[in-house]
Design a protein around this motif. Sequence first.
Motif, short mmCIF file in Angstrom:
data_model
loop_
_atom_site.label_atom_id
_atom_site.label_comp_id
_atom_site.label_asym_id
_atom_site.label_seq_id
_atom_site.Cartn_x
_atom_site.Cartn_y
_atom_site.Cartn_z
N SER A 135 43.63 33.22 43.18
CA SER A 135 42.68 33.46 42.09
C SER A 135 42.52 34.95 41.83
CB SER A 135 41.32 32.84 42.42
OG SER A 135 41.40 31.43 42.41
N ASP A 136 41.92 35.28 40.70
CA ASP A 136 41.75 36.68 40.31
C ASP A 136 40.82 37.43 41.25
OD1 ASP A 136 43.39 36.43 38.14
OD2 ASP A 136 41.80 36.50 36.63
N ARG A 137 41.06 38.74 41.30
CA ARG A 137 40.19 39.67 42.03
C ARG A 137 39.67 40.69 41.02
NH1 ARG A 137 44.12 37.68 45.04
NH2 ARG A 137 43.61 37.06 47.19
N PRO A 138 38.52 40.39 40.39
CA PRO A 138 38.05 41.25 39.30
C PRO A 138 37.63 42.63 39.77
CG PRO A 138 36.42 39.58 39.85
CD PRO A 138 37.65 39.24 40.63
N GLU A 139 37.68 43.57 38.83
CA GLU A 139 37.16 44.92 39.07
C GLU A 139 35.64 44.87 39.01
OE1 GLU A 139 39.11 47.45 39.81
OE2 GLU A 139 40.94 46.25 39.57
N GLY A 140 35.01 45.96 39.44
CA GLY A 140 33.55 46.04 39.32
C GLY A 140 32.82 46.12 40.63
N GLY A 141 33.56 46.33 41.74
CA GLY A 141 32.91 46.47 43.02
C GLY A 141 32.40 45.16 43.58
N ALA A 142 31.60 45.29 44.63
CA ALA A 142 31.15 44.11 45.37
C ALA A 142 30.39 43.13 44.49
CB ALA A 142 30.29 44.53 46.56
N GLN A 143 29.60 43.64 43.53
CA GLN A 143 28.77 42.73 42.73
C GLN A 143 29.58 41.76 41.89
OE1 GLN A 143 25.51 42.07 42.98
NE2 GLN A 143 25.74 43.42 44.75
N ALA A 144 30.85 42.08 41.63
CA ALA A 144 31.71 41.13 40.91
C ALA A 144 31.99 39.89 41.73
CB ALA A 144 33.01 41.82 40.52
N TYR A 145 31.67 39.94 43.04
CA TYR A 145 31.94 38.82 43.93
C TYR A 145 30.66 38.17 44.45
CZ TYR A 145 36.56 40.82 43.69
OH TYR A 145 37.74 41.30 43.21
N ALA A 146 29.55 38.46 43.81
CA ALA A 146 28.28 37.88 44.21
C ALA A 146 28.37 36.35 44.18
CB ALA A 146 27.16 38.35 43.30
N PRO A 147 27.73 35.67 45.14
CA PRO A 147 27.76 34.20 45.12
C PRO A 147 27.31 33.61 43.79
CG PRO A 147 26.88 34.99 47.20
CD PRO A 147 27.05 36.20 46.33
N SER A 148 26.38 34.28 43.11
CA SER A 148 25.93 33.78 41.81
C SER A 148 27.06 33.75 40.80
CB SER A 148 24.77 34.62 41.29
OG SER A 148 25.15 35.98 41.17
N MET A 189 43.26 28.16 36.26
CA MET A 189 42.52 27.85 35.04
C MET A 189 41.79 29.10 34.55
SD MET A 189 39.61 24.95 34.30
CE MET A 189 40.82 23.63 34.40
N GLU A 190 41.94 29.39 33.27
CA GLU A 190 41.28 30.56 32.68
C GLU A 190 39.81 30.26 32.40
OE1 GLU A 190 42.30 33.59 32.01
OE2 GLU A 190 44.43 33.40 32.52
N LEU A 191 38.92 31.06 32.99
CA LEU A 191 37.50 30.98 32.70
C LEU A 191 37.09 32.24 31.94
CD1 LEU A 191 36.19 29.61 36.13
CD2 LEU A 191 36.90 28.31 34.12
N SER A 192 35.82 32.39 31.68
CA SER A 192 35.35 33.52 30.87
C SER A 192 35.66 34.86 31.53
CB SER A 192 33.84 33.41 30.63
OG SER A 192 33.53 32.25 29.92
N ASP A 193 35.41 34.95 32.85
CA ASP A 193 35.57 36.22 33.56
C ASP A 193 36.83 36.30 34.39
OD1 ASP A 193 33.18 37.14 32.55
OD2 ASP A 193 32.01 36.49 34.28
N VAL A 194 37.30 35.16 34.91
CA VAL A 194 38.41 35.16 35.85
C VAL A 194 39.30 33.95 35.61
CG1 VAL A 194 37.20 36.37 37.73
CG2 VAL A 194 37.01 33.87 37.54
N ALA A 195 40.50 34.04 36.17
CA ALA A 195 41.38 32.87 36.25
C ALA A 195 41.36 32.40 37.69
CB ALA A 195 42.80 33.24 35.83
N LEU A 196 41.10 31.10 37.89
CA LEU A 196 41.04 30.53 39.22
C LEU A 196 42.21 29.59 39.45
CD1 LEU A 196 37.25 29.58 39.60
CD2 LEU A 196 38.38 31.74 40.19
#
Length: 274
Positions: free
Chosen positions: A57-70, A1-8
């Motif tokens: 699911s997608d693995r976005p660019e942007g380093g570790a902070q792109a994967y923050a639990p928030s 599913m396409e979301l704003s930042d990633v596809a899950l």
Amino acid sequence: MELSDVALDVEVSGEGPAVLLVHGFPDSHDLWRHQIPALNAAGFKTITPTLRGFGGSDRPEGGAQAYAPSASVADMVELLDRLGIERAHLVGHDWGSGIVQGFAQALPDRVLSLSILSVGHFAAVRGAGWEQRQLSWYMLLFQLAEVAENWLAHDDYANLREMLAEHPDAEAVMEPLREPGNLTAALNVYRAGLPAEIMFAPVLPLPPLPATVPVMGVWSTGDRFLTEQSMADTGKHVAGSWRYERVEDAGHWLQLDQPEKVNELLLDFIRANS
């Protein structure tokens, strides 16, 4: 599913009140394959996403902070919005437990109930003493970029395989991590969510889980990563109703080791709060 930042990669099935099930490291939505049919048969709609950085699911660019639990909390909120679901029962395991707890803290009015498996409230985990710190040694290792990846992948992922020795699906969940960059993406949730500055900072008061959200914590006797105290003491950090359950003869991945027992507990708790 396409979301704003990633596809899950999301699986949606069944009809009725919604149950959102969120996995942890290093899994995908397949972790819940024994719970989905039971919940659907009982009259519940299940939403099982694979978190950013894992599985399909997608693995976005942007380093570790792109994967923050928030960021994953925001993904879960947007996912329910896209599906037109206003309120849901939340179920989380491992990192998924932390994510659904964050959801409940941020938007308690959208949560019918909260079931947390293996990982309790962070204050309870922090307060569980030296035994828990010993069991959590790998979280410090995971902070070391490249060092952790090289150690886990050495000798055809022998060290990762040993870490996952009790996982019934170890080889299947390891397979995507062999692709370039995928292991780093999976480890980034630790790097963004539990850096040493948080793990070893002076103990600060943390908000309890909201009074309006009934909470059930489930721990398994064979969990070699988390002490019973870290879950049982979560009740001290719940402002509303609290239920604690202990599952015998199961390791960390209790929903795979004892699916019938986990299904029984989830159905009883979710029905009671529907």
